[in-house]
Write a protein that holds these residues in place. Structure first.
Motif, mmCIF file in Angstrom:
data_model
loop_
_atom_site.group_PDB
_atom_site.id
_atom_site.type_symbol
_atom_site.label_atom_id
_atom_site.label_comp_id
_atom_site.label_asym_id
_atom_site.label_seq_id
_atom_site.Cartn_x
_atom_site.Cartn_y
_atom_site.Cartn_z
ATOM 1 N N ILE A 190 0.902 -1.287 0.078
ATOM 2 C CA ILE A 190 -0.032 0.049 -0.069
ATOM 3 C C ILE A 190 0.947 1.176 0.057
ATOM 4 C CG2 ILE A 190 -1.795 1.438 1.358
ATOM 5 C CD1 ILE A 190 -2.933 -1.573 2.243
ATOM 6 N N VAL A 191 2.184 1.252 0.738
ATOM 7 C CA VAL A 191 3.062 2.371 0.712
ATOM 8 C C VAL A 191 3.607 2.382 -0.522
ATOM 9 C CG1 VAL A 191 5.141 3.181 1.845
ATOM 10 C CG2 VAL A 191 3.428 1.863 3.153
ATOM 11 N N LEU A 192 3.977 1.500 -1.157
ATOM 12 C CA LEU A 192 4.589 1.428 -2.505
ATOM 13 C C LEU A 192 3.585 1.927 -3.453
ATOM 14 C CD1 LEU A 192 6.783 0.839 -4.617
ATOM 15 C CD2 LEU A 192 5.992 -1.447 -4.671
ATOM 16 N N VAL A 193 2.375 1.576 -3.753
ATOM 17 C CA VAL A 193 1.536 2.216 -4.521
ATOM 18 C C VAL A 193 1.231 3.632 -4.398
ATOM 19 C CG1 VAL A 193 -0.979 1.951 -5.265
ATOM 20 C CG2 VAL A 193 0.343 -0.015 -4.832
ATOM 21 N N THR A 194 1.054 3.960 -3.048
ATOM 22 C CA THR A 194 1.184 5.497 -2.926
ATOM 23 C C THR A 194 2.010 6.571 -3.208
ATOM 24 O OG1 THR A 194 -0.472 4.746 -0.758
ATOM 25 C CG2 THR A 194 0.153 7.088 -1.132
ATOM 26 N N LEU A 195 3.061 5.863 -2.919
ATOM 27 C CA LEU A 195 4.360 6.501 -3.337
ATOM 28 C C LEU A 195 4.698 6.702 -4.735
ATOM 29 C CD1 LEU A 195 7.217 5.523 -0.687
ATOM 30 C CD2 LEU A 195 5.886 7.564 -0.806
ATOM 31 N N VAL A 196 4.183 5.596 -5.438
ATOM 32 C CA VAL A 196 4.249 5.533 -6.934
ATOM 33 C C VAL A 196 3.457 6.719 -7.571
ATOM 34 C CG1 VAL A 196 3.884 4.176 -9.146
ATOM 35 C CG2 VAL A 196 5.274 3.232 -7.285
ATOM 36 N N PHE A 197 2.192 6.508 -7.210
ATOM 37 C CA PHE A 197 1.053 7.424 -7.463
ATOM 38 C C PHE A 197 1.632 9.033 -7.299
ATOM 39 C CE2 PHE A 197 -2.887 9.904 -6.736
ATOM 40 C CZ PHE A 197 -3.451 9.809 -7.900
ATOM 41 N N TYR A 198 2.055 9.450 -6.208
ATOM 42 C CA TYR A 198 2.945 10.547 -5.717
ATOM 43 C C TYR A 198 3.907 10.951 -6.717
ATOM 44 C CZ TYR A 198 5.462 14.271 -3.466
ATOM 45 O OH TYR A 198 6.177 15.335 -3.417
ATOM 46 N N THR A 199 4.817 9.878 -7.297
ATOM 47 C CA THR A 199 5.869 10.282 -7.967
ATOM 48 C C THR A 199 5.277 10.720 -9.349
ATOM 49 O OG1 THR A 199 7.208 8.648 -6.910
ATOM 50 C CG2 THR A 199 7.998 9.410 -9.119
ATOM 51 N N GLN A 200 4.093 10.053 -9.785
ATOM 52 C CA GLN A 200 3.631 10.222 -11.099
ATOM 53 C C GLN A 200 2.813 11.573 -11.298
ATOM 54 O OE1 GLN A 200 3.482 7.653 -13.776
ATOM 55 N NE2 GLN A 200 5.101 7.535 -12.356
ATOM 56 N N VAL A 201 2.235 11.950 -9.939
ATOM 57 C CA VAL A 201 1.724 13.289 -9.761
ATOM 58 C C VAL A 201 2.789 14.326 -10.049
ATOM 59 C CG1 VAL A 201 0.495 14.906 -8.428
ATOM 60 C CG2 VAL A 201 -0.337 12.504 -8.808
ATOM 61 N N THR A 202 3.903 14.136 -9.427
ATOM 62 C CA THR A 202 4.834 15.117 -9.131
ATOM 63 C C THR A 202 5.377 15.420 -10.682
ATOM 64 O OG1 THR A 202 5.144 14.575 -6.868
ATOM 65 C CG2 THR A 202 7.173 15.643 -8.048
ATOM 66 N N TYR A 203 5.913 14.432 -11.184
ATOM 67 C CA TYR A 203 6.509 14.483 -12.549
ATOM 68 C C TYR A 203 5.572 14.898 -13.502
ATOM 69 C CZ TYR A 203 11.030 13.203 -10.863
ATOM 70 O OH TYR A 203 12.264 13.237 -10.209
ATOM 71 N N PHE A 204 4.235 14.697 -13.497
ATOM 72 C CA PHE A 204 3.459 15.032 -14.470
ATOM 73 C C PHE A 204 3.270 16.784 -14.530
ATOM 74 C CE2 PHE A 204 -1.088 16.240 -15.819
ATOM 75 C CZ PHE A 204 -0.955 15.520 -16.869
ATOM 76 N N SER A 205 3.097 17.298 -13.348
ATOM 77 C CA SER A 205 3.187 18.852 -12.949
ATOM 78 C C SER A 205 4.487 19.341 -13.460
ATOM 79 C CB SER A 205 2.796 19.219 -11.816
ATOM 80 O OG SER A 205 3.758 18.660 -10.634
ATOM 81 N N GLY A 206 5.575 18.567 -12.996
ATOM 82 C CA GLY A 206 7.016 19.091 -13.433
ATOM 83 C C GLY A 206 7.250 19.382 -14.899
#
Length: 352
Positions: free
Chosen positions: A176-192
């Motif tokens: 669950i931690v991994l999935v949440t962190l991967v989603f966070y990473t995608q959001v971060t680099y999408f905006s970046g």
């Protein structure tokens, strides 16, 4: 232009390597934060694995990032003649052949770091294979820039890899931690990715790049990007609940949100002004990028507070000092003049 195999002095070769490293944006180390997040999320709160693989992963990411940035510049050299003519390839500082060969050399250094530090050859093979896939995604992105947010979504897939490498090499943990962190990473680099496109919004259309900001206008793209970044901020308290040191995210959340709040209107106003140029756009959007880095540090602090503090301080110090060096050596032609003085051949011209 310089050729690494030409009969030149040692100092000329050093200057050539310097040019290639600036092509690799060596002063931008924010991606290292995601290696650290993946590693410490897997071992927190009481795991103490051998740190040597972490050092190898960070080294590979550094040199691999440099190599991929160089190859990206090689691929985009014609567009860069319009949007960023001061870069080493369009300015004639380096030849395409030399840049490509140095990129391969940097990837080789990264591979050596993996071979010397990772516990199993299996992980070396996995990392190299996924890096190759990331290079393929980079090529696909360049062909799909005109597809707007779809292109931004495609390129973000590659940026989850460092976090995944670190997570699995460190031994893994709660999925669950991994999935949440991967989603966070995608959001971060999408905006970046949208931020990066906003840098070139004034000239991208002329260069044939119909990016999302070009298609919808810079102000609208900026508002959309801030909304995406807002999703990232909403994920931080969720991650804080999943980690052992959630309260330690607060010292990074507060200044990050405050910086975004006080600079939002000014950034939006500057984007409504046409033809400010790439360099001014980069400075204009600087607060947004620093705010994002505070947010990334907040996520890391959930799993390793002191590592987050040290990493944030080091990354910021290198980024700011590197920015001024980059402006001096690349944008204002300091490196071109050094090379011309060394070779006595005059200032190089465009590599056409």
């Amino acid at each position: 232009m310089t050729d690494f195999d030409a009969p030149t002095s040692l100092w000329t070769k050093v200057l050539t390597v310097e040019a290639s490293l600036w092509m690799g944006r060596v002063h931008l180390l924010g991606q290292q934060t995601f290696i650290l997040i993946g590693w410490y999320a897997a071992v927190a709160p009481d795991g103490t694995p051998d740190p040597l693989p972490l050092i190898g992963l960070c080294t590979f990411l550094f040199f691999g990032f440099v190599a991929l940035q160089i190859l990206n510049d090689v691929k985009d050299v014609e567009g860069d003649r319009i949007t960023a003519p001061y870069l080493p390839l369009p300015s004639g500082l380096l030849s395409v052949r030399t840049a490509a060969r140095l990129a391969v050399a940097y990837m080789g250094v990264g591979l050596l770091a993996l071979l010397l530090t990772l516990p199993h050859l299996f992980w070396v093979v996995v990392i190299l294979a996924t890096t190759g896939a990331a290079a393929g995604i980079l090529v696909a992105y360049s062909k799909l820039k005109g597809q707007g947010v779809l292109a931004s979504a495609i390129i973000t897939v590659a940026f989850a890899l460092p976090l995944l490498w670190a997570w699995f090499v460190a031994g893994g943990g709660d999925p669950i931690v991994l999935v949440t962190l991967v989603f966070y990473t995608q959001v971060t680099y999408f905006s970046g990715n949208i931020i990066a496109a906003l840098h070139d919004v004034d000239l991208d259309e002329r260069a044939g790049n119909t990016t999302f900001p070009v298609r919808v206008g810079a102000p609208r793209a900026f508002r959309f990007m801030v909304g995406v970044a807002g999703v990232g901020w909403l994920l931080v308290p969720v991650i804080a609940l999943l980690g052992p040191y959630g309260m330690w995210a607060l010292p990074f959340i507060v200044p990050g949100l405050a910086l975004l709040a006080v600079s939002y209107r000014r950034m939006l106003r500057t984007l409504q002004v046409p033809d400010r140029g790439r360099l001014r756009r980069i400075d204009d959007l600087g607060p947004m990028k620093v705010s994002d880095q505070f947010r990334n540090a907040a996520v890391l602090a959930v799993f390793a507070p002191w590592v987050a503090l040290v990493a944030f301080a080091v990354i910021q110090a290198i980024a700011w000092s590197g920015h001024y060096l980059y402006m001096w050596r690349i944008v204002r032609g300091g490196l071109v003049r050094s090379l011309a003085q060394e070779t006595g051949a005059g200032l190089p011209g465009p590599d056409r």
